[in-house]
Design an enzyme around this catalytic site. Structure first.
Site, PDB file in Angstrom:
ATOM      1  N   CYS A   1     -21.833  -4.270 -29.589  1.00 24.72           N
ATOM      2  CA  CYS A   1     -23.190  -4.763 -29.408  1.00 24.72           C
ATOM      3  C   CYS A   1     -23.374  -6.075 -30.177  1.00 24.72           C
ATOM      4  O   CYS A   1     -22.917  -6.205 -31.308  1.00 24.72           O
ATOM      5  CB  CYS A   1     -24.288  -3.805 -29.860  1.00 24.72           C
ATOM      6  SG  CYS A   1     -24.299  -2.258 -28.972  1.00 24.72           S
TER       7      CYS A   1
ATOM      8  N   ARG B   1     -18.739  -8.850 -27.783  1.00 26.78           N
ATOM      9  CA  ARG B   1     -19.007  -7.669 -28.599  1.00 26.78           C
ATOM     10  C   ARG B   1     -19.407  -6.452 -27.771  1.00 26.78           C
ATOM     11  O   ARG B   1     -19.535  -5.349 -28.286  1.00 26.78           O
ATOM     12  CB  ARG B   1     -20.108  -7.976 -29.619  1.00 26.78           C
ATOM     13  CG  ARG B   1     -19.735  -9.058 -30.600  1.00 26.78           C
ATOM     14  CD  ARG B   1     -20.853  -9.310 -31.571  1.00 26.78           C
ATOM     15  NE  ARG B   1     -21.158  -8.132 -32.349  1.00 26.78           N
ATOM     16  CZ  ARG B   1     -20.555  -7.792 -33.479  1.00 26.78           C
ATOM     17  NH1 ARG B   1     -19.619  -8.567 -33.972  1.00 26.78           N
ATOM     18  NH2 ARG B   1     -20.883  -6.689 -34.113  1.00 26.78           N
TER      19      ARG B   1
ATOM     20  N   TRP C   1     -22.616  -2.469 -26.019  1.00 25.69           N
ATOM     21  CA  TRP C   1     -21.421  -1.645 -25.813  1.00 25.69           C
ATOM     22  C   TRP C   1     -21.911  -0.210 -26.009  1.00 25.69           C
ATOM     23  O   TRP C   1     -22.317   0.173 -27.105  1.00 25.69           O
ATOM     24  CB  TRP C   1     -20.363  -2.004 -26.848  1.00 25.69           C
ATOM     25  CG  TRP C   1     -19.032  -1.367 -26.593  1.00 25.69           C
ATOM     26  CD1 TRP C   1     -18.040  -1.831 -25.784  1.00 25.69           C
ATOM     27  CD2 TRP C   1     -18.540  -0.157 -27.177  1.00 25.69           C
ATOM     28  NE1 TRP C   1     -16.957  -0.971 -25.827  1.00 25.69           N
ATOM     29  CE2 TRP C   1     -17.234   0.055 -26.670  1.00 25.69           C
ATOM     30  CE3 TRP C   1     -19.059   0.785 -28.069  1.00 25.69           C
ATOM     31  CZ2 TRP C   1     -16.447   1.149 -27.028  1.00 25.69           C
ATOM     32  CZ3 TRP C   1     -18.281   1.875 -28.424  1.00 25.69           C
ATOM     33  CH2 TRP C   1     -16.986   2.043 -27.905  1.00 25.69           C
TER      34      TRP C   1
ATOM     35  N   ASN D   1     -27.823  -2.769 -33.366  1.00 23.95           N
ATOM     36  CA  ASN D   1     -26.379  -2.558 -33.269  1.00 23.95           C
ATOM     37  C   ASN D   1     -26.008  -1.552 -34.334  1.00 23.95           C
ATOM     38  O   ASN D   1     -26.338  -1.735 -35.506  1.00 23.95           O
ATOM     39  CB  ASN D   1     -25.645  -3.887 -33.516  1.00 23.95           C
ATOM     40  CG  ASN D   1     -24.146  -3.700 -33.693  1.00 23.95           C
ATOM     41  OD1 ASN D   1     -23.564  -2.792 -33.113  1.00 23.95           O
ATOM     42  ND2 ASN D   1     -23.538  -4.554 -34.485  1.00 23.95           N
ATOM     43  N   GLY D   2     -25.317  -0.477 -33.955  1.00 22.97           N
ATOM     44  CA  GLY D   2     -24.921   0.543 -34.921  1.00 22.97           C
ATOM     45  C   GLY D   2     -25.222   1.914 -34.360  1.00 22.97           C
ATOM     46  O   GLY D   2     -25.417   2.077 -33.149  1.00 22.97           O
TER      47      GLY D   2
ATOM     48  N   GLU E   1       2.920  -3.836 -30.078  1.00 19.51           N
ATOM     49  CA  GLU E   1       1.863  -4.815 -29.827  1.00 19.51           C
ATOM     50  C   GLU E   1       1.942  -5.344 -28.389  1.00 19.51           C
ATOM     51  O   GLU E   1       0.919  -5.516 -27.724  1.00 19.51           O
ATOM     52  CB  GLU E   1       1.960  -5.948 -30.861  1.00 19.51           C
ATOM     53  CG  GLU E   1       1.035  -7.125 -30.661  1.00 19.51           C
ATOM     54  CD  GLU E   1      -0.444  -6.769 -30.633  1.00 19.51           C
ATOM     55  OE1 GLU E   1      -0.816  -5.629 -30.935  1.00 19.51           O
ATOM     56  OE2 GLU E   1      -1.242  -7.642 -30.249  1.00 19.51           O
TER      57      GLU E   1
ATOM     58  N   LYS F   1      -1.120  -5.004 -25.682  1.00 16.47           N
ATOM     59  CA  LYS F   1      -1.722  -6.162 -25.007  1.00 16.47           C
ATOM     60  C   LYS F   1      -1.718  -5.956 -23.500  1.00 16.47           C
ATOM     61  O   LYS F   1      -2.693  -6.235 -22.814  1.00 16.47           O
ATOM     62  CB  LYS F   1      -0.934  -7.414 -25.393  1.00 16.47           C
ATOM     63  CG  LYS F   1      -1.730  -8.628 -25.640  1.00 16.47           C
ATOM     64  CD  LYS F   1      -2.280  -8.826 -27.016  1.00 16.47           C
ATOM     65  CE  LYS F   1      -3.190  -7.752 -27.518  1.00 16.47           C
ATOM     66  NZ  LYS F   1      -3.633  -7.967 -28.877  1.00 16.47           N
TER      67      LYS F   1
ATOM     68  N   GLU G   1      -4.243  -3.275 -22.456  1.00 17.29           N
ATOM     69  CA  GLU G   1      -5.611  -3.720 -22.710  1.00 17.29           C
ATOM     70  C   GLU G   1      -6.122  -4.685 -21.639  1.00 17.29           C
ATOM     71  O   GLU G   1      -7.242  -4.541 -21.159  1.00 17.29           O
ATOM     72  CB  GLU G   1      -5.600  -4.403 -24.083  1.00 17.29           C
ATOM     73  CG  GLU G   1      -6.924  -4.804 -24.639  1.00 17.29           C
ATOM     74  CD  GLU G   1      -6.779  -5.383 -26.050  1.00 17.29           C
ATOM     75  OE1 GLU G   1      -5.668  -5.812 -26.420  1.00 17.29           O
ATOM     76  OE2 GLU G   1      -7.778  -5.401 -26.777  1.00 17.29           O
TER      77      GLU G   1
ATOM     78  N   HIS H   1      15.542  10.176 -26.307  1.00 17.56           N
ATOM     79  CA  HIS H   1      15.075  11.460 -26.813  1.00 17.56           C
ATOM     80  C   HIS H   1      13.889  11.989 -26.001  1.00 17.56           C
ATOM     81  O   HIS H   1      13.068  12.755 -26.520  1.00 17.56           O
ATOM     82  CB  HIS H   1      14.710  11.346 -28.298  1.00 17.56           C
ATOM     83  CG  HIS H   1      15.897  11.021 -29.151  1.00 17.56           C
ATOM     84  ND1 HIS H   1      16.886  11.935 -29.431  1.00 17.56           N
ATOM     85  CD2 HIS H   1      16.286   9.860 -29.724  1.00 17.56           C
ATOM     86  CE1 HIS H   1      17.816  11.361 -30.169  1.00 17.56           C
ATOM     87  NE2 HIS H   1      17.474  10.089 -30.360  1.00 17.56           N
TER      88      HIS H   1
ATOM     89  N   LYS I   1     -14.975  -6.308 -28.852  1.00 17.63           N
ATOM     90  CA  LYS I   1     -14.151  -7.038 -29.820  1.00 17.63           C
ATOM     91  C   LYS I   1     -14.089  -6.336 -31.174  1.00 17.63           C
ATOM     92  O   LYS I   1     -13.025  -6.172 -31.743  1.00 17.63           O
ATOM     93  CB  LYS I   1     -14.696  -8.454 -29.978  1.00 17.63           C
ATOM     94  CG  LYS I   1     -13.888  -9.333 -30.916  1.00 17.63           C
ATOM     95  CD  LYS I   1     -12.597  -9.760 -30.288  1.00 17.63           C
ATOM     96  CE  LYS I   1     -11.781 -10.660 -31.200  1.00 17.63           C
ATOM     97  NZ  LYS I   1     -10.368 -10.640 -30.788  1.00 17.63           N
TER      98      LYS I   1
HETATM   99  C1  AGP Z   1      -6.588  -5.982 -30.075  1.00 25.79           C
HETATM  100  O1  AGP Z   1      -6.228  -6.702 -28.960  1.00 25.79           O
HETATM  101  C2  AGP Z   1      -7.685  -5.053 -29.924  1.00 25.79           C
HETATM  102  N1  AGP Z   1      -8.800  -5.630 -29.302  1.00 25.79           N
HETATM  103  C3  AGP Z   1      -7.962  -4.094 -31.059  1.00 25.79           C
HETATM  104  O2  AGP Z   1      -6.853  -3.240 -31.138  1.00 25.79           O
HETATM  105  C4  AGP Z   1      -8.271  -4.661 -32.476  1.00 25.79           C
HETATM  106  O3  AGP Z   1      -7.117  -5.231 -33.014  1.00 25.79           O
HETATM  107  C5  AGP Z   1      -8.786  -3.514 -33.358  1.00 25.79           C
HETATM  108  O4  AGP Z   1      -9.974  -3.026 -32.823  1.00 25.79           O
HETATM  109  C6  AGP Z   1      -8.971  -3.919 -34.802  1.00 25.79           C
HETATM  110  O5  AGP Z   1      -9.942  -4.926 -34.934  1.00 25.79           O
HETATM  111  P1  AGP Z   1     -10.118  -5.718 -36.287  1.00 25.79           P
HETATM  112  O6  AGP Z   1      -8.862  -6.472 -36.522  1.00 25.79           O
HETATM  113  O7  AGP Z   1     -11.301  -6.616 -36.075  1.00 25.79           O
HETATM  114  O8  AGP Z   1     -10.356  -4.706 -37.371  1.00 25.79           O
END
Ligand code: AGP
Length: 594
Positions: free
Chosen positions: A2, A27, A71, A97-98, A468, A472, A475, A491, A589
């Site tokens: 949010c 956000r 969000w 937000n929260g 990673e 990516k 995501e 395994h 984000k």
């Molecule tokens: C990464 O591409 C993601 N959007 C997500 O995993 C992100 O890294 C995670 O939410 C942690 O966020 P931060 O680094 O702001 O704590």
């Protein structure tokens, strides 16, 4: 998680709010809305969907207002659950937000008193509670309301009879932008860059009153306080796409500069953390998502350079582990500095007596208040939901920290330290060479875009890079992907390998190289298409269906280069599939809920 924005000033308030919301859309993007005080009325427009689909007609142009991009947490994405919310009399409007933990009991009490609710959200109760507490003094009723809330909140409220924004912060970010004849408030500083670079960072428990002329702030004890105004060193262009089709691509291309800026001033004279103050005989890294992957890379870097045993924990798990006798030096990674799980883990680490350090990209973010030491990555604002340049700069900071710790522990000579630093200096140029090759990487993604499952395998320091790479791709391309240590496939996961299952294998000339060749041979024997990323080698050429060889670099520094190749691979795969790359479905984000 949010985004909220508020404006008091002479400009066209509708335009300012929409501009701010566009900058905050990363956000959350389930719905958006604005509430504007105009002619002693509150005008509200809100709707499910993206900001670009909303606000077709003209909005009021004066005099103050609030906006929200959502969000969803409580209540699904729907028009009725979109913010801002009004009270029964439509005198008061709020954005939040929260999460309000005690919203059920407050809602029950207010319902008994005759309040009617139009949404399924926790947030709506705030407007009604202010209404219930209102005795002619808006600020007073707001303060009383905030004291009754439990949970996390950044709230901005307006009253139709008042020319002030009243705001409160607790565990959700909120910053005030100080302008000339105008003042603003937002979840994040980049939303304010069009109007001001002078920012006041609110602290947990703060309540503020903001008009176009003045800003007053009270702390949690209701004492009037001064919060320092800090000058942002980000420009508007940093928060714009600058000719790139997506923020993600722009941010991938900003990495040479981000590495350079993060090293700047630190290679010759590192002053961020003085390790001689601490007795470091073990280190733990704690973070979520991509930042946790940086932690996994950090383990290999620290064990090699600083010769210290390391562990890695995901923030949401750490808090619920049994506290051990030892108190390792604890390093948190958070791009946003607002990830609730990580901020809460920092509190827990303090409770367990650990010395703590946060690596973050956002000045004065929540995590900075929970730790003993802070070091900032100098990546500039990252708007794409997928983290790219912030991962890279987190890893850069890890090299610097490991070198300093190695020197402080007396396990690294000055010459060795200088050699490592020389390697760091070469990285921006090597990343540039990969970026120059983007078309070649793009061509290789055709087959990946047709796949339903993709494996990423690596060994040693490139095992976390495999994790990673897989994250990516999931995501942004919405393709199922899994990262494994290369030796683990046999395994179990081998059962899934077919000629339809590409495997991306990361192979560099470290002590595991021969084993990696063996693993790749085993995969190729199952007819799975193998995409190799790594050091140039004849054997690899023979085994791989596709290959990309990185510029020469010692294995210890290879994660930076390998990961850039995987970022571009994920980007172009998602691009072929026409995905919403900067705003992938169901994500936000920064994740400020547990
Ligand atoms: C990464 O591409 C993601 N959007 C997500 O995993 C992100 O890294 C995670 O939410 C942690 O966020 P931060 O680094 O702001 O704590």
């Amino acid at each position: 998680m949010c985004g909220i924005v508020g404006y008091a000033g002479p400009k066209n308030v509708g335009d300012v709010l929409i501009r701010g919301l566009e900058r905050l859309e990363y956000r959350g993007y389930d719905s958006a809305g604005v509430a504007i005080r105009s002619d002693d009325e509150i005008y509200v427009q809100k709707k499910k969907g993206r900001i670009s689909d909303l606000f077709q007609g003209d909005l009021p142009t004066e005099s103050l207002g609030i906006g929200h991009t959502r969000w969803a947490t409580h209540g699904k994405p729907a028009d009725k659950n979109a913010h801002p919310f009004l009270d029964c009399q439509e005198n008061i409007s709020i954005v939040h937000n929260g999460i309000i933990d005690n919203f059920n009991s407050i809602r029950d009490e207010l319902t008994e008193k005759g309040h009617e609710f139009s949404s399924e959200t926790d947030s709506e109760i705030i407007a009604h509670l202010i209404e219930e507490n209102y005795d002619g003094d808006f600020l007073k009723s707001f303060k009383k309301t905030i004291r009754e809330l439990e949970g996390s909140y950044a709230v901005v409220a307006i009253h139709k009879g008042s020319d002030e924004l009243v705001v409160a912060r607790n565990q959700s970010p909120l910053v005030i932008g100080i302008g000339s004849g105008e003042n603003l408030v937002a979840s994040d500083a980049p939303a304010l860059l069009d109007y001001t670079k002078n920012i006041k960072y609110l602290q947990d428990g703060d309540i503020a009153r903001i008009t176009n002329q003045e800003v007053e702030i009270w702390d949690e004890d209701n004492t009037l306080v001064e919060r320092e105004t800090k000058r942002l060193n980000w420009d508007v262009e940093d928060a714009e796409k600058g000719g790139y089709e997506h923020f993600m691509l722009k941010e991938i291309f900003e990495q040479p500069k981000a590495i350079h800026d993060s090293l700047l001033g630190r290679l010759n004279n590192f002053e961020d953390v003085d390790f001689s103050k601490y007795d470091v005989d073990s280190v733990q890294f704690i973070a979520c998502g991509t930042s946790a992957h940086a932690g996994y890379v950090g383990r290999y870097i620290f064990e090699k350079i600083a010769k210290v045993p390391c562990t890695v924990e995901v923030s949401s798990e750490y808090r619920y582990t049994s506290s051990s006798e030892s108190s390792p030096f604890t390093i948190f990674f958070s791009q946003s500095g607002e990830t609730l799980d990580t901020v809460a883990a920092a509190r827990e680490a303090n409770r367990r007596g650990c010395d703590t350090l946060a690596v973050t990209n956002v000045l004065d973010s929540s995590i900075t208040r929970e730790v003993d030491e802070v070091i900032y990555t100098q990546a500039g604002p990252e708007i794409g939901v997928a983290a790219t340049k912030t991962f890279t700069t987190q890893v850069i900071i890890l090299y610097l920290l490991a070198i300093e710790l190695g020197l402080a522990r007396g396990v690294l000579s000055k010459d060795e330290a200088e050699n490592y630093k020389d390697e760091l200096r070469t990285l921006p140029r090597k990343v540039e060479r990969i970026l120059d090759d983007k078309e070649r990487i793009k061509k290789k993604t055709k087959r990946l875009a047709e796949a339903e499952d993709i494996f990423f395998v690596g060994r040693n320091i490139n095992y976390p890079v495999a994790l990673e790479g897989a994250l990516k791709l999931k995501e942004i391309a919405y393709i199922h992907a899994a990262g494994y240590p290369a030796g683990e496939l046999k395994h179990g996961p081998f059962a899934l390998l077919t000629e339809e299952t590409p495997v991306i294998a990361l192979a560099v000339r470290d002590q595991t190289f021969e084993k990696m060749l063996g693993n790749i041979g085993e995969i190729a024997a199952r007819d799975s298409p193998v995409f190799v990323v790594g050091d140039e080698n004849k054997e690899l050429k023979k085994l791989a269906d596709e290959r990309y060889f990185i510029p020469k670099v010692p294995p210890l520094f290879s994660p930076i280069l390998m990961n850039v190749v995987l970022q571009l691979t994920a980007y172009y795969t998602a691009y072929r599939l026409d995905r919403d790359i900067d705003k992938p479905r169901n994500l936000a984000k920064s994740v400020t809920v547990e």
